[in-house]
Enzyme design. Sequence first.
Site, PDB file in Angstrom:
ATOM      1  N   HIS A 182       0.635  -1.330  -0.026  1.00 18.50           N
ATOM      2  CA  HIS A 182       0.104   0.127   0.118  1.00 18.50           C
ATOM      3  C   HIS A 182       0.707   1.206   0.107  1.00 18.50           C
ATOM      4  O   HIS A 182       0.419   2.342  -0.247  1.00 18.50           O
ATOM      5  CB  HIS A 182      -1.127  -0.063   1.376  1.00 18.50           C
ATOM      6  CG  HIS A 182      -0.363   0.196   2.545  1.00 18.50           C
ATOM      7  ND1 HIS A 182      -0.179  -0.798   3.485  1.00 18.50           N
ATOM      8  CD2 HIS A 182       0.145   1.334   3.114  1.00 18.50           C
ATOM      9  CE1 HIS A 182       0.504  -0.250   4.506  1.00 18.50           C
ATOM     10  NE2 HIS A 182       0.451   1.082   4.505  1.00 18.50           N
ATOM     11  N   ASP A 220      -0.196  -7.721   1.414  1.00 24.76           N
ATOM     12  CA  ASP A 220       0.383  -6.258   1.394  1.00 24.76           C
ATOM     13  C   ASP A 220       1.941  -6.224   1.618  1.00 24.76           C
ATOM     14  O   ASP A 220       2.467  -5.331   2.372  1.00 24.76           O
ATOM     15  CB  ASP A 220      -0.323  -5.449   3.026  1.00 24.76           C
ATOM     16  CG  ASP A 220      -0.003  -4.148   2.841  1.00 24.76           C
ATOM     17  OD1 ASP A 220       0.147  -3.513   1.571  1.00 24.76           O
ATOM     18  OD2 ASP A 220      -0.302  -3.401   3.582  1.00 24.76           O
ATOM     19  N   GLY A 253       3.389   6.503   8.196  1.00 24.38           N
ATOM     20  CA  GLY A 253       4.841   6.764   7.540  1.00 24.38           C
ATOM     21  C   GLY A 253       5.903   5.557   7.860  1.00 24.38           C
ATOM     22  O   GLY A 253       6.782   5.377   7.554  1.00 24.38           O
ATOM     23  N   ASN A 254       5.217   4.795   9.507  1.00 21.62           N
ATOM     24  CA  ASN A 254       6.035   3.553   9.493  1.00 21.62           C
ATOM     25  C   ASN A 254       5.953   2.374   8.574  1.00 21.62           C
ATOM     26  O   ASN A 254       6.588   1.582   8.683  1.00 21.62           O
ATOM     27  CB  ASN A 254       5.696   3.394  10.990  1.00 21.62           C
ATOM     28  CG  ASN A 254       6.596   3.958  12.138  1.00 21.62           C
ATOM     29  OD1 ASN A 254       5.821   4.702  12.817  1.00 21.62           O
ATOM     30  ND2 ASN A 254       7.652   3.592  12.171  1.00 21.62           N
ATOM     31  N   SER A 255       4.672   2.452   7.831  1.00 24.36           N
ATOM     32  CA  SER A 255       4.494   1.400   7.006  1.00 24.36           C
ATOM     33  C   SER A 255       5.818   0.900   6.224  1.00 24.36           C
ATOM     34  O   SER A 255       6.291   1.638   5.601  1.00 24.36           O
ATOM     35  CB  SER A 255       3.321   1.657   6.155  1.00 24.36           C
ATOM     36  OG  SER A 255       2.047   1.730   6.687  1.00 24.36           O
ATOM     37  N   LEU A 293      -7.270 -25.540  -2.149  1.00 29.53           N
ATOM     38  CA  LEU A 293      -8.003 -26.868  -1.623  1.00 29.53           C
ATOM     39  C   LEU A 293      -9.338 -26.904  -2.280  1.00 29.53           C
ATOM     40  O   LEU A 293      -9.709 -27.984  -2.728  1.00 29.53           O
ATOM     41  CB  LEU A 293      -8.108 -27.028  -0.098  1.00 29.53           C
ATOM     42  CG  LEU A 293      -6.890 -27.454   0.550  1.00 29.53           C
ATOM     43  CD1 LEU A 293      -7.345 -27.240   2.105  1.00 29.53           C
ATOM     44  CD2 LEU A 293      -6.746 -28.949   0.168  1.00 29.53           C
ATOM     45  N   GLY A 294      -9.997 -25.644  -2.374  1.00 27.72           N
ATOM     46  CA  GLY A 294     -11.387 -25.777  -2.874  1.00 27.72           C
ATOM     47  C   GLY A 294     -12.634 -26.042  -1.815  1.00 27.72           C
ATOM     48  O   GLY A 294     -13.489 -26.597  -1.858  1.00 27.72           O
TER      49      GLY A 294
END
Length: 531
Positions: free
Chosen positions: A137, A167, A239-241, A296-297
């Site tokens: 992101h 992410d 901002g730490n992301s 797997l389904g």
Amino acid sequence: MLGYRNFIVLLMLLLLMPFELMAQENGVESLRQTGKAFAEVARKVSPSVVLIQVERETETAQISPFGFPFGDGEPGPFGDDLFKRFFGDRFPDMPRFNAPGKQPGKQRSVVGQGSGFVFASNNKLLGNKTYILTNNHVVEGNDKISVKFLDGREFEAKIKGTDPKSDIAVIEIETSGLPAVQLGDYSQLEVGEWVVAIGNPFGLSHTLTVGVVSAKGRTSLGINDYEDFIQTDAAINPGNSGGPLVNLDGEVIGMNTAIFSRSGGYMGIGFAIPINLVERIAHQLIEKGEVVRGYLGIMIQPLTPDLAKSFDLKDDKGILVAQVTKNSPADKAGLKAGDVIVSYQGRSVSDTGDFRNQVALAQPGSKVEFDIIRDGRQRSITVKIDKLSDNKLAAQEPSQASGTLGLTVQTITADLARQFGAKAGQGVIVTEVAPGSVATMAGISRGSVILEVNRKAVNTAAEFSQAVKASTNNKVLLLVRDNGVALRRAELALIVVQATTFVNPACGRCGFLIPYTAGVEPLAVFQSAVL
């Protein structure tokens, strides 16, 4: 006699004083050593941490030179909310001349920033590359990405690969010789351990914050599709992301990704993606350009005490197979709706999020073994894992949870129809109802069939979800069938809890996007609803 006793007491105090002073000195020295440990972590890791700045070109309407500078539908340079805060409701009596016809748009740079850290290098004769890990992101959808190191060096970067479902993203720069972080082992991490978060909160480059591991294995938070978060109280802010979460040995054990907040800022609860998962996905993105996940389904749901009782189980350990996709690996192996999975590859399972992660990490073509309970008896089933694709994912329609109503519904399959006495293709079945929710107050219970939403027929979980989202006036009218016979209509109010929020300022969890000229940060949030 009294003087002798006073002499003894005074003598004992004099003898004990050095020990007390020594204890105080030892305490101070212990704190001093702890501080030095944090300083050593900063020296070791900070050179590998980068400030990521991104730019995106957006088109804005041109304002007539004769009109009010912030006309209808045209926010000011600091955002409409900030303008209202100081000047009221946009001068309602002020005439506007530019509203009827806006001129062709101009390009405006919108910037955002986050964090990242050097993961690995690929030094070849014809070209050198350095790979940097960050959150998807932080970099997705941007036209320009640049990274800045602690020593001031700056580089243009490009995306090597992204995985929105977890992410995680890998970006690359054309250089070599940059220090890579040392990766730790998430499996060895313990709750209560000291951890250090390093990143660029609010653009403050290479900020260090300290805390502990508050919890491990946080899943089903609704932040990512695939979740297994480390929870920490180390301060994490916009901002730490993408920045690293580090142990006292200077080893990266997680990637900071999200915070849970009521204020839009740090409130003591942050989440990081375990580095073992990050590393595995990063290698796939670098080597293949995509992430391959196992398939797997089956559709699964938590095995609640009520569900366990309805299936005549002694306890609620395990997870319930709610649906099996036709011709899927699970179907071919003999798994059926109503089976309770109690172990996977010899390891007991109880959390749906963790189980989903384990299956996703399985290599396509490999064989995995389940222990299941069916009709009160335990048996083993071996399934050959297939490759998950978008087509297969779309074929598996999950249950839909309406947090605003406090219930979960599923498309009525043949197995669900037999279990609840319903008819396949006629409405959706209510499989869970949250205590105290508006659905509970309306008398809706597990097993109720919802035939219509706002006088529109719904026959799949997806149709139900879309119809609820399209509701207006904060109300939804349901046609409900109870006990297979009685029909009634129930009008439910849509309730959303606005006090509890996952901070997702404009571009995602902990990154933020601001107009380049504004100098302020709009704190947009994702609101978490009652579940």
